[in-house]
Scaffold this motif. Structure first.
Motif, PDB file in Angstrom:
ATOM      1  N   LEU A 107       2.618   6.871  -6.592  1.00 52.27           N
ATOM      2  CA  LEU A 107       1.654   7.813  -7.174  1.00 52.27           C
ATOM      3  C   LEU A 107       2.078   9.256  -6.857  1.00 52.27           C
ATOM      4  O   LEU A 107       2.067  10.130  -7.742  1.00 52.27           O
ATOM      5  CB  LEU A 107       0.253   7.514  -6.615  1.00 52.27           C
ATOM      6  N   LEU A 108       2.485   9.478  -5.631  1.00 47.39           N
ATOM      7  CA  LEU A 108       2.916  10.822  -5.224  1.00 47.39           C
ATOM      8  C   LEU A 108       4.164  11.259  -5.997  1.00 47.39           C
ATOM      9  O   LEU A 108       4.262  12.398  -6.452  1.00 47.39           O
ATOM     10  CB  LEU A 108       3.201  10.864  -3.722  1.00 47.39           C
TER      11      LEU A 108
ATOM     12  N   LEU B 204      -6.382  -6.477  -5.802  1.00 50.69           N
ATOM     13  CA  LEU B 204      -6.149  -7.607  -6.719  1.00 50.69           C
ATOM     14  C   LEU B 204      -4.754  -8.206  -6.502  1.00 50.69           C
ATOM     15  O   LEU B 204      -4.580  -9.422  -6.585  1.00 50.69           O
ATOM     16  CB  LEU B 204      -6.324  -7.151  -8.174  1.00 50.69           C
ATOM     17  N   GLN B 205      -3.796  -7.357  -6.221  1.00 47.40           N
ATOM     18  CA  GLN B 205      -2.443  -7.857  -5.935  1.00 47.40           C
ATOM     19  C   GLN B 205      -2.473  -8.703  -4.659  1.00 47.40           C
ATOM     20  O   GLN B 205      -1.805  -9.736  -4.583  1.00 47.40           O
ATOM     21  CB  GLN B 205      -1.444  -6.695  -5.751  1.00 47.40           C
ATOM     22  N   CYS B 206      -3.244  -8.244  -3.678  1.00 51.25           N
ATOM     23  CA  CYS B 206      -3.330  -8.977  -2.408  1.00 51.25           C
ATOM     24  C   CYS B 206      -3.942 -10.356  -2.596  1.00 51.25           C
ATOM     25  O   CYS B 206      -3.611 -11.294  -1.886  1.00 51.25           O
ATOM     26  CB  CYS B 206      -4.141  -8.185  -1.384  1.00 51.25           C
TER      27      CYS B 206
ATOM     28  N   LEU C 143      -5.976   1.537  -5.537  1.00 50.83           N
ATOM     29  CA  LEU C 143      -6.462   0.751  -4.401  1.00 50.83           C
ATOM     30  C   LEU C 143      -7.106  -0.553  -4.889  1.00 50.83           C
ATOM     31  O   LEU C 143      -6.962  -1.605  -4.260  1.00 50.83           O
ATOM     32  CB  LEU C 143      -7.441   1.560  -3.556  1.00 50.83           C
ATOM     33  N   LEU C 144      -7.802  -0.452  -6.018  1.00 48.79           N
ATOM     34  CA  LEU C 144      -8.393  -1.659  -6.603  1.00 48.79           C
ATOM     35  C   LEU C 144      -7.285  -2.634  -7.036  1.00 48.79           C
ATOM     36  O   LEU C 144      -7.372  -3.847  -6.807  1.00 48.79           O
ATOM     37  CB  LEU C 144      -9.263  -1.274  -7.806  1.00 48.79           C
TER      38      LEU C 144
ATOM     39  N   PHE D 154       0.847  -1.200   0.000  1.00 48.61           N
ATOM     40  CA  PHE D 154       0.000   0.000   0.000  1.00 48.61           C
ATOM     41  C   PHE D 154       0.885   1.254   0.000  1.00 48.61           C
ATOM     42  O   PHE D 154       0.693   2.169  -0.808  1.00 48.61           O
ATOM     43  CB  PHE D 154      -0.920  -0.031   1.229  1.00 48.61           C
ATOM     44  N   GLY D 155       1.867   1.249   0.885  1.00 51.96           N
ATOM     45  CA  GLY D 155       2.790   2.392   0.972  1.00 51.96           C
ATOM     46  C   GLY D 155       3.533   2.602  -0.334  1.00 51.96           C
ATOM     47  O   GLY D 155       3.693   3.745  -0.798  1.00 51.96           O
ATOM     48  N   ALA D 156       3.955   1.492  -0.948  1.00 48.98           N
ATOM     49  CA  ALA D 156       4.709   1.591  -2.207  1.00 48.98           C
ATOM     50  C   ALA D 156       3.842   2.193  -3.314  1.00 48.98           C
ATOM     51  O   ALA D 156       4.296   3.068  -4.070  1.00 48.98           O
ATOM     52  CB  ALA D 156       5.192   0.196  -2.616  1.00 48.98           C
TER      53      ALA D 156
END
Lengths: 306, 252
Positions: B115-116, B148-150, B143-144, B108-110
């Protein structure tokens, strides 16, 4: 009698082959139990089962009188099984900090105390990553980690591996102090008989997965045979003379030209005289007692250690 | 649980893990920024960000996320600390879940950091006005994609647990990446809907349309029920296998 650990017919098989076979060991509280056996005898497998790292194929382990226990019981046990592994990128204190948190100890002072007790020089290890530690330092850190939370039972698998003689002596003294001052029960496994001999109050001898004997050290000393050790120039001729001239049959050649005589040694002057008169040089003659090493060899019919 | 999770962070202190992660995160935003700077191109946000996301999820995302998972689950086995980890008065299920949550947090952090950084890179170039709506759209898609990665993570974790090292999962990650690139390159859309490893990238692709002037617009996209079922089954089955294995395996 209060026991810290008992096993009942504890068995572990790998592909049908028993590595530990119907083991029944009894470790009394407050004792130092020496778990003795050659490499591959099943010591580490037994300790792993005690710590819940591997599951027993059969039998039961009783910890502090409980055969059904939750993982909380491991708060009462400190262990170092085989090689002490650490996070190499972290310092000794950081590794112990992880341990402190995982065990659930609030007091951070325990880290310093454990480092003190283990004999690690705090100034030397400060800021030093564990990957730069010598094997002896890692071994000490492993012991510090096992003792950090002041457990009631300490399980140490070959704890003096990689330590120099002074280090071995220091660790031995630390363990004896822990037993005497804190009443900690210690289970120490080793293939080095000398290590156990100087430390254990109880001894369990395991060989090929089977517990051959379990006895306290005083009992062992009583059982050990007294003998006359002679060093001669020709062991074959000496043996011949012992049998034919002196009528002694209970003897053995323990090493080349060294004979142990188990009977009739009270009359040592007669033995000496007979040997010399028959041109067998006598270099040494002394009354001796079997040590743990001898007892182990007698019991297992093998070599003392690898 | 908090302590177990916190310890997972502590274990990574001073390791090369963060450096590798940072390189993985920065690589495509930096490449894109420099590429567009070289061309003197004007930044249309959707296209600019989409291209970074596309390259990430197609080429580096899978390997990077597999690497994170493998590193965290294989760590104790590689440094010989497994005996200690599994001797704690903490259940194996708790240790497993703590590691899983940490991995999700890292991914999530990555994704957020990337994106930032992408936006930051775009701001250095001549650009159209950046609106909150653009950022929200991309955040939503990312986030979607994270979700899906998770759903795929337990497969990599299972390979790590079975091999107890980082090599096999990386081979798996590289293999998945090659298959994904080939299928996407051949435009095999009919096949893609059956392969869960492609869902992150296909979700991204279908979330934008290009109008006649070449401008990209966000469109609402949902995976088919069929694909959602496959993703869910992949997650549930592989997660169950991971947990059963983790709880039952002998540490020797």
């Amino acid at each position: 009698m209060d026991y810290a650990v008992r096993t009942h017919n504890l068995t572990k098989t790998y592909k049908g082959i028993p590595v530990v076979n119907k083991l029944n060991i009894n470790i009394k509280k407050g004792e130092i139990y020496g778990f003795l056996g050659q490499n591959g005898a099943g010591k580490t497998t037994t300790l792993r089962m005690m710590m819940g790292l591997i599951k027993a194929s059969n039998g039961e382990i009783e910890l502090f009188g409980q055969s059904q226990y939750s993982r909380d019981i491991y708060k009462r046990i400190g262990s170092m099984i085989e090689y002490p592994g650490f996070y190499p990128n972290l310092t000794a204190e950081e590794n112990l900090e992880i341990h402190r948190r995982m065990i659930g100890i609030e007091n951070k002072e325990y880290i310093k105390e454990a480092l003190d007790v283990s004999g690690l020089d705090i100034n030397e290890v400060k800021g030093k990553k564990v990957k730069n530690f010598s094997l002896g330092m890692k071994q000490r850190l492993g012991i510090a980690r096992a003792m950090l939370h002041k457990p009631e039972l300490l399980i140490l698998d070959e704890p003096t591996n990689g330590l120099d003689p002074i280090g071995i002596k220091e660790i031995r003294e630390t363990l004896i102090n822990l037993k005497n001052n804190n009443g900690i029960t210690i289970l120490i496994s080793s293939h080095l008989l000398s290590e156990i001999e100087h430390l254990a109050t109880e001894i369990g001898i395991i060989h090929k997965g089977v517990l051959y004997e379990e006895l306290d050290y005083k009992e062992l000393q009583k059982r050990n045979k007294k003998y006359l050790k002679i060093r001669v120039s020709d062991d074959k001729k000496a043996c011949f003379l012992l049998e034919t001239k002196l009528g002694i049959s209970d003897f053995e050649v323990s090493e080349k030209n060294i004979v142990r005589i188990y009977e009739g040694y009270d009359d040592s002057s007669r033995i000496a005289k007979t040997l010399i008169q028959n041109e067998v040089d006598l270099h040494e003659m002394a009354i001796s007692v079997d040590n743990l090493e001898d007892y182990f060899v007698r019991l297992t019919g093998g070599h003392n250690h690898v | 649980m908090y302590n177990v999770m916190y310890c997972e962070f502590l274990k990574l202190k001073k390791s090369y893990f963060y450096l590798l992660l940072l390189i993985g995160i920065c690589f495509f935003p930096a490449l894109m920024c420099l590429g567009w700077l070289g061309q003197g191109a004007y930044v249309y946000w959707n296209r600019y960000i989409f291209q970074v996301e596309q390259m990430t999820y197609l080429f580096s995302g899978t390997i990077l996320y597999v690497l994170i998972a493998a590193y965290i689950y294989s760590r104790e086995f590689s440094c010989g600390a497994a005996n200690t980890l599994f001797s704690y008065p903490v259940s194996r299920a708790k240790i497993f879940m703590a590691k899983f949550i940490i991995i999700v947090l890292f991914i999530f952090g990555a994704i957020i950091l990337q994106l930032l950084l992408t936006i930051l890179g775009g701001l250095l170039l001549p650009h159209e006005p950046l609106t909150m709506a653009i950022m929200e759209e991309h955040l939503k898609i990312n986030l979607l994609v994270l979700l899906l990665q998770c759903s795929l993570l337990p497969v990599a974790i299972l390979i790590t647990l079975l091999s107890r090292n980082i090599i096999m999962p990386i081979i798996y990650g590289a293999f998945v990446t090659i298959v994904n690139v080939c299928i996407m390159g051949l435009n095999l859309d009919s096949v893609a809907k059956y392969i869960p490893t492609l869902y992150p990238i296909t979700t991204l692709f279908h979330s934008f349309t290009t109008d006649s002037q070449g401008k990209m617009e966000f469109v609402h996209f949902t995976l088919s029920n069929y694909s959602i079922s496959i993703a869910a089954i992949t997650f549930i089955v592989s997660m169950a296998l991971c947990i059963i294995y983790y709880l039952k395996t002998d540490i020797d």
